[in-house]
Enzyme design. Structure first.
Site, PDB file in Angstrom:
ATOM      1  N   LYS A 191       0.892  -1.173   0.000  1.00  0.00           N
ATOM      2  CA  LYS A 191       0.000   0.000   0.000  1.00  0.00           C
ATOM      3  C   LYS A 191       0.927   1.219   0.000  1.00  0.00           C
ATOM      4  CE  LYS A 191      -1.562   2.877   1.928  1.00  0.00           C
ATOM      5  NZ  LYS A 191      -1.226   4.245   1.507  1.00  0.00           N
ATOM      6  N   SER A 194      -0.309   7.706  -0.793  1.00  0.00           N
ATOM      7  CA  SER A 194      -1.170   8.245  -1.856  1.00  0.00           C
ATOM      8  C   SER A 194      -0.555   9.481  -2.513  1.00  0.00           C
ATOM      9  CB  SER A 194      -2.579   8.521  -1.330  1.00  0.00           C
ATOM     10  OG  SER A 194      -2.518   9.182  -0.102  1.00  0.00           O
ATOM     11  N   GLU A 267       9.157   1.089  11.047  1.00  0.00           N
ATOM     12  CA  GLU A 267      10.187   2.114  10.870  1.00  0.00           C
ATOM     13  C   GLU A 267       9.482   3.454  11.002  1.00  0.00           C
ATOM     14  OE1 GLU A 267      13.290   1.600  10.686  1.00  0.00           O
ATOM     15  OE2 GLU A 267      13.451  -0.496  10.102  1.00  0.00           O
ATOM     16  N   LEU A 268       9.668   4.096  12.141  1.00  0.00           N
ATOM     17  CA  LEU A 268       8.834   5.271  12.430  1.00  0.00           C
ATOM     18  C   LEU A 268       9.647   6.568  12.423  1.00  0.00           C
ATOM     19  CD1 LEU A 268       6.744   3.444  15.180  1.00  0.00           C
ATOM     20  CD2 LEU A 268       6.336   3.543  12.721  1.00  0.00           C
ATOM     21  N   CYS A 301      13.596  10.544   7.372  1.00  0.00           N
ATOM     22  CA  CYS A 301      13.501  10.217   8.794  1.00  0.00           C
ATOM     23  C   CYS A 301      14.872  10.273   9.446  1.00  0.00           C
ATOM     24  CB  CYS A 301      12.888   8.836   8.965  1.00  0.00           C
ATOM     25  SG  CYS A 301      13.768   7.618   8.017  1.00  0.00           S
ATOM     26  N   GLU A 398       9.719  16.426  14.603  1.00  0.00           N
ATOM     27  CA  GLU A 398      10.460  16.228  13.366  1.00  0.00           C
ATOM     28  C   GLU A 398      10.181  17.392  12.404  1.00  0.00           C
ATOM     29  OE1 GLU A 398       9.113  12.509  11.815  1.00  0.00           O
ATOM     30  OE2 GLU A 398      11.092  11.995  11.073  1.00  0.00           O
TER      31      GLU A 398
HETATM   32  P1  NAP Z   1       2.272   8.520   7.386  1.00  0.00           P
HETATM   33  O1  NAP Z   1       1.240   9.543   7.324  1.00  0.00           O
HETATM   34  O2  NAP Z   1       2.402   7.721   8.609  1.00  0.00           O
HETATM   35  O3  NAP Z   1       2.014   7.585   6.129  1.00  0.00           O
HETATM   36  C1  NAP Z   1       2.792   6.466   5.836  1.00  0.00           C
HETATM   37  C2  NAP Z   1       1.957   5.451   5.103  1.00  0.00           C
HETATM   38  O4  NAP Z   1       0.881   5.014   5.927  1.00  0.00           O
HETATM   39  C3  NAP Z   1       1.298   5.964   3.838  1.00  0.00           C
HETATM   40  O5  NAP Z   1       1.216   4.924   2.914  1.00  0.00           O
HETATM   41  C4  NAP Z   1      -0.080   6.345   4.328  1.00  0.00           C
HETATM   42  O6  NAP Z   1      -1.061   6.387   3.331  1.00  0.00           O
HETATM   43  C5  NAP Z   1      -0.373   5.244   5.299  1.00  0.00           C
HETATM   44  N1  NAP Z   1      -1.345   5.593   6.309  1.00  0.00           N
HETATM   45  C6  NAP Z   1      -1.712   6.815   6.761  1.00  0.00           C
HETATM   46  N2  NAP Z   1      -2.616   6.714   7.734  1.00  0.00           N
HETATM   47  C7  NAP Z   1      -2.845   5.399   7.916  1.00  0.00           C
HETATM   48  C8  NAP Z   1      -3.680   4.661   8.803  1.00  0.00           C
HETATM   49  N3  NAP Z   1      -4.455   5.246   9.709  1.00  0.00           N
HETATM   50  N4  NAP Z   1      -3.657   3.309   8.714  1.00  0.00           N
HETATM   51  C9  NAP Z   1      -2.861   2.704   7.831  1.00  0.00           C
HETATM   52  N5  NAP Z   1      -2.059   3.346   6.970  1.00  0.00           N
HETATM   53  C10 NAP Z   1      -2.029   4.685   7.010  1.00  0.00           C
HETATM   54  O7  NAP Z   1       3.729   9.093   7.161  1.00  0.00           O
HETATM   55  P2  NAP Z   1       4.208  10.080   6.011  1.00  0.00           P
HETATM   56  O8  NAP Z   1       3.762  11.427   6.388  1.00  0.00           O
HETATM   57  O9  NAP Z   1       3.855   9.529   4.701  1.00  0.00           O
HETATM   58  O10 NAP Z   1       5.796   9.924   6.141  1.00  0.00           O
HETATM   59  C11 NAP Z   1       6.554  10.694   6.973  1.00  0.00           C
HETATM   60  C12 NAP Z   1       6.907   9.931   8.229  1.00  0.00           C
HETATM   61  O11 NAP Z   1       7.547   8.692   7.912  1.00  0.00           O
HETATM   62  C13 NAP Z   1       7.897  10.657   9.084  1.00  0.00           C
HETATM   63  O12 NAP Z   1       7.522  10.603  10.425  1.00  0.00           O
HETATM   64  C14 NAP Z   1       9.201   9.907   8.868  1.00  0.00           C
HETATM   65  O13 NAP Z   1      10.132  10.020   9.891  1.00  0.00           O
HETATM   66  C15 NAP Z   1       8.727   8.537   8.682  1.00  0.00           C
HETATM   67  N6  NAP Z   1       9.724   7.758   7.958  1.00  0.00           N
HETATM   68  C16 NAP Z   1      10.399   6.821   8.664  1.00  0.00           C
HETATM   69  C17 NAP Z   1      11.361   6.077   8.046  1.00  0.00           C
HETATM   70  C18 NAP Z   1      12.102   5.036   8.815  1.00  0.00           C
HETATM   71  O14 NAP Z   1      12.669   4.169   8.215  1.00  0.00           O
HETATM   72  N7  NAP Z   1      12.121   5.081  10.123  1.00  0.00           N
HETATM   73  C19 NAP Z   1      11.633   6.262   6.692  1.00  0.00           C
HETATM   74  C20 NAP Z   1      10.910   7.239   5.988  1.00  0.00           C
HETATM   75  C21 NAP Z   1       9.946   7.977   6.658  1.00  0.00           C
HETATM   76  P3  NAP Z   1      -1.549   7.809   2.727  1.00  0.00           P
HETATM   77  O15 NAP Z   1      -0.403   8.316   1.961  1.00  0.00           O
HETATM   78  O16 NAP Z   1      -2.709   7.463   1.892  1.00  0.00           O
HETATM   79  O17 NAP Z   1      -1.881   8.680   3.904  1.00  0.00           O
END
Ligand code: NAP
Ligand code: MG
Length: 494
Positions: A191, A194, A267-268, A301, A398
């Site tokens: 998934k 988006s 991985e958060l 991240c 962040e």
């Molecule tokens: P996000 O909002 O958590 O979204 C990540 C993924 O989860 C997307 O595919 C998103 O889909 C989906 N998603 C959103 N809400 C969901 C829910 N309630 N249930 C299930 N899936 C859901 O994060 P982001 O804003 O895309 O990415 C930024 C974050 O990722 C930052 O905090 C960053 O630090 C972290 N990150 C961590 C790593 C690591 O390896 N630790 C690497 C890269 C990024 P949609 O796009 O449709 O919302």
């Protein structure tokens, strides 16, 4: 009540793929979503729509899990060498498609083309690494100390894996999960975010060409991510959920995976400290900070979030970093010579601007940048701020943007305390010419990864992951495979 009559065989809405695919990829076929809905993908540099993508709902997600479950036994039953060769072929095809994939990534994510190119290389390397690891999954035999029985441990594919990826690395966060999953013998449903589903859909073509059988990799972009993912986690055949994204969503998924006791790999978020000791090579530290801060315009991240510089070196570091940051060229990521593309969307840009305003209100000083540009595109200039107080929002949260926030420190004890004073524990950076001292400091830091005199730690061969609220499990390296394997212990006598 949902009607699950939409099995994939009964669907005749298979679609043609033009310049790049925009449909769902289920069971080796390109199909429209069951309700025929689509959602737009935007180019953050021009704010124009790049494509309309099929919008998966829970009926589609169910089809994808069904397809993955059906494909699982045959894929798990292939010899490691067969799986390895398909992964290696995927590596070659993705590498060959680098230019196309990188352009597509810049179109949907905004990042500078050189960042996109670097990401495709990084993404492909996971396929090569796990093609190599695939044939070296070994178990263990030992004798039970008390009974004398033989203890046999073998590693088996965990089952169907649901992979949820973020928009900041549209290719690499996918292959970092898909490659070890396939190596382990699992089938997957991806998934993608988006904001950036196109790169992942384009990767599906590479997997198909490499000979990944239908159903082993399924891709379901959706604007209703929460319900689609949650639905998949309610299917007891799903045995792994591997997620990269925000800590908040990670916590939700941990709760949701509790019901079927699904193995989580998380991985958060991060809040990386970058520590410059008084004996650091300042030019090297500035270069490292630029890399660690500005890769992907700061939307990583692992991006440096808090820069701590020793009192004695603070001014010279800030001055040199300012001069490097202000020389970076901001623009449409597709244009020649651009170092910094736009941020992914308006919300992210506004958040970044808000962090700078908040820090300034609390007494920080802007050395370069800090002004939100007007006009089209979600641009924000490379920014350096000094005198940032500990309670500023950009220290606690962040930033995820091109803002370098500098603080001073007086001694090691103070900086260790400040660096650890966060719920996150993904990565920390240390600059010092004294390796013994730096290693000693690393030992006191509660972070899953530490870069010493390096601003980049990501490597397919290394276990990437965080402590504390930054995650559970590791991706990459040998460790990455274990997220997709279930140990089975057999006790016997012979
Ligand atoms: P996000 O909002 O958590 O979204 C990540 C993924 O989860 C997307 O595919 C998103 O889909 C989906 N998603 C959103 N809400 C969901 C829910 N309630 N249930 C299930 N899936 C859901 O994060 P982001 O804003 O895309 O990415 C930024 C974050 O990722 C930052 O905090 C960053 O630090 C972290 N990150 C961590 C790593 C690591 O390896 N630790 C690497 C890269 C990024 P949609 O796009 O449709 O919302
Ligand atoms: Mg976009």
């Amino acid at each position: 009540m949902v009607n699950f009559m939409g099995s994939i065989e009964k669907r005749n809405r298979t679609v043609a793929v033009n310049e790049f695919p925009t449909a769902l990829y289920i069971n080796g076929r390109w199909i429209e979503s069951s309700e025929g809905k689509k959602f737009p993908v935007f180019n953050p540099a021009t704010e124009a729509v790049v494509a309309e993508v099929s919008d998966a709902d829970i009926v589609d997600a169910q089809c994808a899990v069904d397809a993955a479950a059906r494909a699982l036994p045959a894929w798990a039953g292939k010899s490691p060498r067969q799986r390895s060769e398909i992964l290696y072929k995927s590596f070659e095809i993705v590498s060959r498609q680098k230019e196309h994939l990188a352009r597509l990534m810049t179109l949907e994510n905004g990042k500078a083309l050189k960042d996109s190119n670097a990401e495709v290389t990084y993404a492909a390397e996971f396929l090569r690494w796990y093609a190599e690891e695939c044939v070296r999954i070994s178990g263990e035999v030992m004798q039970a100390p008390a009974s004398g029985a033989q203890i046999l441990v073998q590693y088996r594919p965990a089952g169907v894996a649901v992979l949820v990826t973020p928009w900041n690395f549209p290719a690499a966060m996918g292959t970092r999960k898909i490659a070890p999953a396939l190596a382990a013998g699992c089938s997957v449903v991806v998934k993608p975010a988006s904001e950036t589903p196109l790169t992942m859909l384009a990767l599906a073509e590479c997997f198909a060409e490499a000979g990944v059988p239908p159903g082993v990799v399924n891709i379901v972009p959706s604007s209703k991510s929460a319900s689609v993912v949650s639905h998949m986690l309610s299917d007891s055949r799903v045995r792994v959920v591997s997620f990269t994204g925000s800590t908040e969503v990670g916590r939700n998924l941990l709760r949701e995976s509790a019901h079927n006791v699904i193995n989580p790999a998380m991985e958060l978020g991060g809040n990386a400290p970058f520590i410059v000791l008084e004996d650091a090579d300042i030019d090297a530290a500035v270069e490292g900070a630029v890399v660690a801060k500005m890769r992907n315009s700061g939307e990583t991240c692992t991006a440096v979030n808090r820069i701590y510089v020793h009192d004695k070196r603070h001014d010279v570091f800030a001055e040199r970093l300012t001069s490097r940051m202000s020389a970076l060229k901001v623009g449409n990521g597709l244009d020649n010579g651009v170092d910094v593309g736009p941020l992914v969307n308006a919300g992210t840009r506004n958040k970044v601007a808000g962090f700078v305003e908040d820090a300034v209100k609390r007494g920080a000083r802007v050395l370069t940048g800090g002004q939100m540009p007007t006009g089209i595109g979600f641009f924000y200039p490379p920014t350096v701020i000094v005198g940032v107080p500990e309670d500023a929002k950009c220290v606690r949260e962040e930033i995820f943007g091109p803002v370098a926030a500098i603080q001073r420190f007086a001694d090691d004890e103070e900086v260790i305390f400040k660096a650890n004073n966060t719920e996150y524990g993904l990565v920390a950076y240390i600059y010092s010419e004294n390796l013994k001292r730096a290693l000693g400091l690393a030992n006191k830091l509660e972070f899953g990864m530490v870069g010493i005199n390096r601003g980049l730690v990501s490597d397919p061969a290394a276990p990437f992951g965080g402590m504390k609220s930054s995650g559970i499990g590791r991706e990459g390296g040998r460790e990455g495979l274990f997220e997709f394997l279930e140990p089975q212990y057999i006790s016997t006598n012979w």
